[in-house]
Every structure is written in structure tokens, then in C-alpha cells.
Design a protein around this motif. Sequence first.
Motif, PDB file in Angstrom:
ATOM      1  N   MET A  28      -2.587  -4.392   6.503  1.00  0.00           N
ATOM      2  CA  MET A  28      -3.148  -3.194   5.909  1.00  0.00           C
ATOM      3  C   MET A  28      -2.158  -2.567   4.942  1.00  0.00           C
ATOM      4  N   PHE A  29      -2.570  -2.465   3.688  1.00  0.00           N
ATOM      5  CA  PHE A  29      -1.660  -2.051   2.625  1.00  0.00           C
ATOM      6  C   PHE A  29      -1.087  -0.665   2.858  1.00  0.00           C
ATOM      7  N   SER A  30      -1.876   0.252   3.379  1.00  0.00           N
ATOM      8  CA  SER A  30      -1.410   1.630   3.521  1.00  0.00           C
ATOM      9  C   SER A  30      -0.200   1.745   4.438  1.00  0.00           C
ATOM     10  N   THR A  31       0.004   0.789   5.311  1.00  0.00           N
ATOM     11  CA  THR A  31       1.123   0.849   6.256  1.00  0.00           C
ATOM     12  C   THR A  31       2.431   0.338   5.652  1.00  0.00           C
ATOM     13  N   LEU A  32       2.370  -0.152   4.430  1.00  0.00           N
ATOM     14  CA  LEU A  32       3.540  -0.760   3.798  1.00  0.00           C
ATOM     15  C   LEU A  32       4.283   0.200   2.896  1.00  0.00           C
ATOM     16  N   GLY A  33       5.600   0.283   3.072  1.00  0.00           N
ATOM     17  CA  GLY A  33       6.435   0.911   2.070  1.00  0.00           C
ATOM     18  C   GLY A  33       6.659  -0.085   0.952  1.00  0.00           C
ATOM     19  N   MET A  34       6.602   0.368  -0.286  1.00  0.00           N
ATOM     20  CA  MET A  34       6.682  -0.546  -1.422  1.00  0.00           C
ATOM     21  C   MET A  34       7.906  -0.263  -2.274  1.00  0.00           C
ATOM     22  N   GLY A  35       8.391  -1.316  -2.900  1.00  0.00           N
ATOM     23  CA  GLY A  35       9.528  -1.167  -3.787  1.00  0.00           C
ATOM     24  C   GLY A  35       9.394  -2.057  -5.003  1.00  0.00           C
ATOM     25  N   TRP A  36      10.130  -1.701  -6.034  1.00  0.00           N
ATOM     26  CA  TRP A  36      10.200  -2.498  -7.254  1.00  0.00           C
ATOM     27  C   TRP A  36      11.660  -2.823  -7.543  1.00  0.00           C
ATOM     28  N   ALA A  50      11.043   3.022  -5.420  1.00  0.00           N
ATOM     29  CA  ALA A  50      10.459   2.843  -4.092  1.00  0.00           C
ATOM     30  C   ALA A  50       9.470   3.967  -3.822  1.00  0.00           C
ATOM     31  N   ILE A  51       8.482   3.673  -2.984  1.00  0.00           N
ATOM     32  CA  ILE A  51       7.488   4.664  -2.590  1.00  0.00           C
ATOM     33  C   ILE A  51       7.177   4.449  -1.120  1.00  0.00           C
ATOM     34  N   THR A  52       7.018   5.558  -0.394  1.00  0.00           N
ATOM     35  CA  THR A  52       6.766   5.438   1.034  1.00  0.00           C
ATOM     36  C   THR A  52       5.335   4.989   1.313  1.00  0.00           C
ATOM     37  N   SER A  53       5.110   4.613   2.562  1.00  0.00           N
ATOM     38  CA  SER A  53       3.800   4.132   2.995  1.00  0.00           C
ATOM     39  C   SER A  53       2.784   5.277   3.071  1.00  0.00           C
ATOM     40  N   TYR A  54       1.567   4.907   3.414  1.00  0.00           N
ATOM     41  CA  TYR A  54       0.440   5.839   3.547  1.00  0.00           C
ATOM     42  C   TYR A  54       0.215   6.620   2.266  1.00  0.00           C
TER      43      TYR A  54
END
Length: 126
Positions: A28-36, A50-54
Amino acid sequence: QVQLVESGGGLVQAGASLRISCASSGRMFSTLGMGWFRQAAGKEREFVAAITSYTGTYTFYAASVKGRFTSSRDNAKNTAYLQMNSVKPEDTAGYYCAAHSRAGVLGKTTAQYNYWGQGTQVTVSS
């Protein structure tokens, strides 16, 4: 397991804008913290944003891109974005998105991420 696919790279002139995307599948994508991250030829991979999850309430940027780049996410589309404004020739690199599963964490190092995309090339001409 998480699969990440970047898109939107290309050749742009200095001063232009570009948005690159990272489509996620699997967890589930919303549970993932993302980074570039980005990696220029002959250089090590470096943190960009970086951006936090949810809800993505918190973001963090490298000093070199702060004020020019914006990280965002659309959980309904399972996609993260990096909006790049006022690009410079030194922004030329392969850009990679990455994901981790720790809520509320802004990952700033490669070691903090479990999943990686294949990258998309951004080339900025002067």
C-alpha cells in the motif's frame, strides 16, 4: 514487495521546469516514506528530497535544490512526484526514487531505503 518505476525525465534547457514521477505497486503506497536521489556520471548517489508516508506532511530537501524542487505524493494514484523548477546544468543526473516503510521518517541516506526504482535521466543544457 514494492516495485517503483520512474518516468518523466528528458532534456531541458537551463531555467525550465520538469516533473518526474514514481509509480508504485505492491505494498500500500500510503504507508511508504518516499525519497529522491540522483547520481551524476562519475559521482556517488546523493540525496535530493524526502517526504513522509500517509499525508506527506513533512518534507526535507538537499541544500542544493531547496526552494527549486518540490516533493509531493498522490496516494490515490500510488505515485510520488518531484517538481523541478529553475533547473541548472548541475542538476544533470540519473534520478532515482526510493521507498521505506517507517512511518514519520524522512530518510536522507541510501541506507534508510529498502526499495529503489530503475532511474530516469534528466539532462539540463546551458
